[in-house]
Write an enzyme that holds these catalytic residues in place. Structure first.
Site, PDB file in Angstrom:
ATOM      1  N   GLY A  48       0.879  -1.267   0.051  1.00 43.92           N
ATOM      2  CA  GLY A  48      -0.096  -0.004   0.128  1.00 43.92           C
ATOM      3  C   GLY A  48       0.993   1.198  -0.155  1.00 43.92           C
ATOM      4  CG  ASN A  71      -0.123  -6.608   9.504  1.00 44.62           C
ATOM      5  OD1 ASN A  71       0.021  -5.468   9.566  1.00 44.62           O
ATOM      6  ND2 ASN A  71      -1.237  -7.125   9.091  1.00 44.62           N
ATOM      7  CB  CYS A 131      -5.439   1.514   6.565  1.00 46.33           C
ATOM      8  SG  CYS A 131      -4.427   0.387   7.295  1.00 46.33           S
TER       9      CYS A 131
END
Lengths: 305, 253
Positions: A48, A71, A131
């Site tokens: 990303g 993660n 995110c």
């Protein structure tokens, strides 16, 4: 084996097989290329990228969990301009499709990145809306259908590449978000991103990840992926890249039956860096066993009870 | 293409309680292995990720690694019997760089001493070696290191054997009168910090082997980061790919 057509037309792009890689697990491909040629994959999903370079989160960034990992890398990447100038030209020389994953803090950032990436040899843009926190009162982009609609519409308006919207599983109704992205003009959807999780070391009473929480991936999330891909495929009309805990050819088939047109390998490659080779072999065996001549027959072919 | 390999465990010894010495068979890994590199090992079916374990020695178609049972993965690994097979990815990472150094010095602590053994051999048995352990019961490989080093100083934190105190202090005293051209080190974080500070304070080149929780082990997933200063900028580097051995001036500890 040769009489099985493995190719998939996805958003008008020809994929030689339905196997791609999940963003964030694959870097920009050069490391895994030492274990299986990048041309083995139908496409590769790149790490990303963001509008500006990001250093990423403090370590530890990984914690092992039952059948999976947490993660919190924090989108460490060189930024879209360095990617477009230095990395994408190298990837363009490889006989595979490059799906570039991007994450933004604001709609403007997403649009700027989409414009920059439109002038590269990327096959498609995957928009990560799972995110970041945004100025909309700190709400994550990916959990509010109205925001997803607006964001998708704005980015689609400036993107000359097919736009894939990556969905978060951390929502009450994944289909509401999927339909909002579709209404906004998304060409395809990808799911699932990681599930938000946490692990605590009982001896120190501290979370194992420096960032306290992180995204769960690996076989532990596969049933959630299968369910969400199925629900999304039922609700939406645009194609799906499925991902979540794929460790074998059987897992790829399962995600395709649920409704995926392409399937991404991710965390599984940490254990088996040449996983693609075994997956393709096992898929061919499955097709031979069931007399399947065209792999696209499998997409959405689940027979519901 | 590189690949993972099923390697036969041909010798297994529990050298002190909880620390296992494994020798596996592999022509390819044996030939490729450089000191300071590691193996990414699938311990068994109970744990998901591979475990990075440093190479202690390699040659003649075999590779040796020594590990402490610390959690589920290493526990599972320690249960594999002689004659059993272990799935190994490697050798991986950037190991120690051996140049034409004068008076090389090696300092290791605890289970950090293991990757230093092949280094001592590759330095031609000339290096002066300092090894520190918690107490007498945890001292390992003393005779083996003595056979491949110039001077070899063993110390214990509690003074129960050899030099009394932290081994970095023993090294610091020694180098005041005996200049060395390079320091190689692997061990617990406080020791590495002390070694880095002593080396940089004396203007001595220093190579440190670091440890971090890893994912892929090959440099793609970016989880095993360490903080570094490179070309004047702070950035995270990958312990598995840029390291595990770094120039001390690059890493922030």
């Amino acid at each position: 084996m040769s009489d099985i057509n493995m190719s998939v037309n996805f958003c008008g792009i020809e994929f030689k097989n339905p196997i791609v890689t999940a963003s964030g697990t694959f870097g920009f491909g050069s490391e895994y290329n030492e274990y299986a040629a990048l041309s083995e994959y139908g496409g590769i999903g790149t790490k990303g990228i963001t509008r500006r370079e990001r250093a990423g989160n403090a370590p530890p960034r990984i914690a092992e969990t039952p059948s999976g990992i947490l993660n919190s890398v924090g989108l460490q990447n060189p930024g879209v301009e360095a990617f477009a100038a230095d990395i994408m030209p190298r990837l363009a020389e490889i006989d595979t499709n490059v799906i570039v994953n991007m994450s933004g803090n604001t709609i403007e950032e997403y649009c700027e990145m989409a414009e920059i990436l439109s002038d590269t040899d990327a096959a498609a843009i995957e928009m990560n809306i799972s995110c970041p926190n945004v100025r909309h009162g700190g709400l994550a982009f990916g959990t509010n259908p109205d925001v997803v609609y607006e964001l998708t519409r704005e980015v689609k308006a400036v993107s000359k590449k097919p736009l894939v919207v990556k969905l978060s599983p951390n929502v009450t109704s994944v289909t509401d978000i999927a339909l909002a992205a579709q209404r906004g003009g998304a060409d395809a959807l990808s799911l699932i991103n990681t599930l938000l999780g946490m692990k605590i070391d009982i001896n120190t009473r501290r979370p194992v990840l420096a960032n306290n929480m992180g995204g769960l991936s690996g076989p532990a999330v596969k049933p959630v992926a299968v369910r969400m891909i199925y629900q999304t495929a039922q609700a939406a009309d645009i194609p799906i890249i499925g991902m979540g805990g794929v460790m074998s050819g059987a897992d790829v088939i399962e995600l395709m039956l649920a409704g995926a047109s392409l399937v991404a390998l991710g965390t599984g490659m940490f254990i088996e860096p040449d996983l693609i080779l075994r997956v393709k072999r096992e898929m061919a065996e499955y097709c031979a066993k069931f007399g399947i001549t065209d792999i696209t027959e499998l997409t959405g072919a689940v027979k519901i009870n | 293409m590189k690949k993972t390999e099923q390697c036969k465990l041909i010798k297994k010894t529990e050298i002190i309680p909880g620390i296992f010495d494994f020798v596996i068979e592999s022509d390819e890994i044996s030939k490729a292995a450089q000191c300071g590199q590691f193996l990414h090992i699938k311990c068994g079916d109970k744990t998901f990720l591979r475990r990075p374990i440093s190479i202690c020695d390699a040659g003649d178609g075999t590779v040796r690694f020594i590990f402490e049972v610390k959690g589920e993965g290493t526990e599972e690994l320690s249960d594999i019997p002689e004659g059993g097979y272990i799935n190994i990815l490697g050798p991986l990472g950037h190991g120690f760089e051996i140049k034409d150094y004068k008076n090389p010095l090696i300092i290791g602590g605890g289970i950090g001493v293991f990757p230093l053994y092949k280094l001592a051999k590759d330095l031609g048995g000339e290096a002066n070696v300092f090894l520190g352990f918690r107490d007498k019961s945890r001292v390992v490989m003393e005779d083996e290191f003595k056979a491949v080093s110039g001077m070899c100083v063993i110390g214990t934190d509690d003074g129960s054997y050899g030099y009394n105190g932290y081994i970095a202090s023993a090294m610091e005293n020694y180098i005041k009168d005996n200049p060395c051209g390079v320091i190689f080190s692997c061990g617990p974080a406080p020791m590495l910090k002390a070694v880095k500070s002593i080396a940089e304070g004396s203007g001595i080149e220093c190579q440190l082997s670091l440890e971090q929780r890893m994912g892929c082990g090959i440099g793609a997933c970016l989880v095993c980061s360490c903080e570094t200063i490179f070309e004047g900028m702070n950035r995270y580097m990958r312990v598995c790919k840029n390291g595990p051995v770094f120039d001390s001036r690059v890493v922030k500890l």
